[in-house]
Design an enzyme around this catalytic site. Structure first.
Site, PDB file in Angstrom:
ATOM      1  N   GLU A  86      -9.553  -0.928  -2.110  1.00 50.94           N
ATOM      2  CA  GLU A  86      -9.216   0.504  -1.935  1.00 50.94           C
ATOM      3  C   GLU A  86      -9.236   1.398  -3.061  1.00 50.94           C
ATOM      4  OE1 GLU A  86      -5.396  -0.239   0.541  1.00 50.94           O
ATOM      5  OE2 GLU A  86      -6.665  -1.086   1.846  1.00 50.94           O
ATOM      6  N   GLY A 113      -7.491  -5.484   6.522  1.00 54.06           N
ATOM      7  CA  GLY A 113      -6.923  -4.605   7.357  1.00 54.06           C
ATOM      8  C   GLY A 113      -7.575  -4.776   8.722  1.00 54.06           C
ATOM      9  N   LYS A 138       0.813  -1.226  -0.202  1.00 51.63           N
ATOM     10  CA  LYS A 138      -0.103  -0.053   0.073  1.00 51.63           C
ATOM     11  C   LYS A 138       0.827   1.161  -0.028  1.00 51.63           C
ATOM     12  CE  LYS A 138      -3.339  -2.797   2.550  1.00 51.63           C
ATOM     13  NZ  LYS A 138      -4.785  -2.925   2.894  1.00 51.63           N
ATOM     14  N   HIS A 159      -7.844  -3.429  -6.346  1.00 54.56           N
ATOM     15  CA  HIS A 159      -8.006  -3.540  -5.029  1.00 54.56           C
ATOM     16  C   HIS A 159      -9.114  -2.832  -4.634  1.00 54.56           C
ATOM     17  CE1 HIS A 159      -6.620  -3.031  -0.792  1.00 54.56           C
ATOM     18  NE2 HIS A 159      -6.003  -4.259  -0.980  1.00 54.56           N
ATOM     19  N   GLU A 179     -10.777 -10.983  -2.123  1.00 54.33           N
ATOM     20  CA  GLU A 179     -10.395 -10.428  -0.903  1.00 54.33           C
ATOM     21  C   GLU A 179     -11.602  -9.706  -0.452  1.00 54.33           C
ATOM     22  OE1 GLU A 179      -6.157  -8.764  -0.466  1.00 54.33           O
ATOM     23  OE2 GLU A 179      -7.088  -7.370  -1.597  1.00 54.33           O
TER      24      GLU A 179
HETATM   25  C1  PEP Z   1      -4.626  -6.047   1.167  1.00 57.55           C
HETATM   26  O1  PEP Z   1      -4.180  -5.012   1.379  1.00 57.55           O
HETATM   27  O2  PEP Z   1      -4.923  -6.453   0.253  1.00 57.55           O
HETATM   28  C2  PEP Z   1      -4.833  -6.923   2.415  1.00 57.55           C
HETATM   29  C3  PEP Z   1      -5.506  -8.367   2.221  1.00 57.55           C
HETATM   30  O3  PEP Z   1      -4.477  -6.425   3.541  1.00 57.55           O
HETATM   31  P1  PEP Z   1      -4.501  -7.163   5.094  1.00 57.55           P
HETATM   32  O4  PEP Z   1      -3.669  -8.289   4.932  1.00 57.55           O
HETATM   33  O5  PEP Z   1      -3.608  -6.135   5.953  1.00 57.55           O
HETATM   34  O6  PEP Z   1      -5.764  -7.529   5.558  1.00 57.55           O
END
Ligand code: PEP
Length: 248
Positions: free
Chosen positions: A101, A175, A11, A99, A169
């Site tokens: 984000e 996070g 990130k 992603h 994800e």
């Molecule tokens: C990510 O940023 O894609 C992620 C999975 O973060 P984390 O492992 O911190 O949950």
């Protein structure tokens, strides 16, 4: 046995100096582990300003890398954007696309992500294409519907014979320390696998991402069609990153 993939999403963290330190440590530590790269494929996603530092240190190693985002065109009047062609000239082999984000904070729509995926393929690079439901969608029972729609729209018109990595994800697990259960991951990965095979994708690998840590990695890796992880927080330090890789 196929190698497991461990992709680190840093990130907006790490200066070029810190990125260099990570790669130097990673090289030193993996050198001590016999057959490490026979079992593990490592991909680093540094922030744009650290890409060159990572590239220089990864040259001639088995460590893959690439940017966390690209623009959907290679060059032109797009102030502030990052070019996939430049990433390629820095020897990137992978591009992280979609992603959550990017989707949520930067409002990237499926159509934008589709253009990025097609461009990535045109350049001969491999997308790590992220999908996943948010909490509201999960609670409404729409997880599979959302994930399949993101895939369908994001991959439209793509070359199905090229390598593709899809990262599932769940947004509520990123996070937050809230990892998806084995049953939740198994259900989605099975469905994604079936869908992609039925659509004729020849070479797809599926990653799970969302609060993967050294203490939950082993059980997640045992799930059918979990080919590795996309890791955020636990990939910021070589020690925890390698503890996860070593579960392969
Ligand atoms: C990510 O940023 O894609 C992620 C999975 O973060 P984390 O492992 O911190 O949950």
């Amino acid at each position: 046995m196929a190698k497991k993939i461990f992709a680190a999403n840093w990130k907006l963290n790490k200066t070029p100096e810190e990125a260099r330190e990570f790669v130097i440590n990673l090289k030193n530590e993996t050198f001590k582990i016999e057959g490490f790269f026979d079992k593990c494929e490592v991909i680093l996603f540094p922030s744009a300003f650290s890409l060159e530092a990572v590239s220089t240190l990864c040259a001639g190693t088995a460590i893959g890398f690439g940017p966390q985002n690209i623009y959907s065109q290679n060059s032109g009047a797009f102030t502030g954007e990052n070019s996939a062609e430049v990433a390629k000239s820095l020897r990137s082999e992978f591009i992280l696309i979609g992603h959550s984000e990017r989707r949520e904070i930067f409002k990237e729509a499926d159509a934008d992500l589709n253009k990025k995926h097609l461009l990535t393929q045109q350049l001969g690079l491999t997308s790590v294409f992220c999908i996943g439901e948010n909490l509201e969608q999960r609670e409404a029972g729409k997880t599979l519907e959302v994930c399949l729609a993101q895939l369908e729209k994001g991959l439209q018109g793509a070359n199905k014979s090229e390598r593709l990595i899809v990262a599932y994800e769940p947004v509520w697990a990123i996070g937050t320390g809230k990892v998806a259960t084995v049953e939740q991951v198994a259900e989605v990965h099975q469905k994604l696998h079936d869908e992609l095979v039925s659509k004729g994708y020849a070479s797809v690998q599926l990653l799970y991402g969302g609060s993967v840590k050294p203490d939950n990695a082993a059980e997640l890796l045992k799930i059918n069609y979990v080919d590795g992880f996309l890791i955020g927080g636990a990939a910021l330090k070589v020690e925890s990153f390698l503890q996860i890789c070593n579960k392969a």
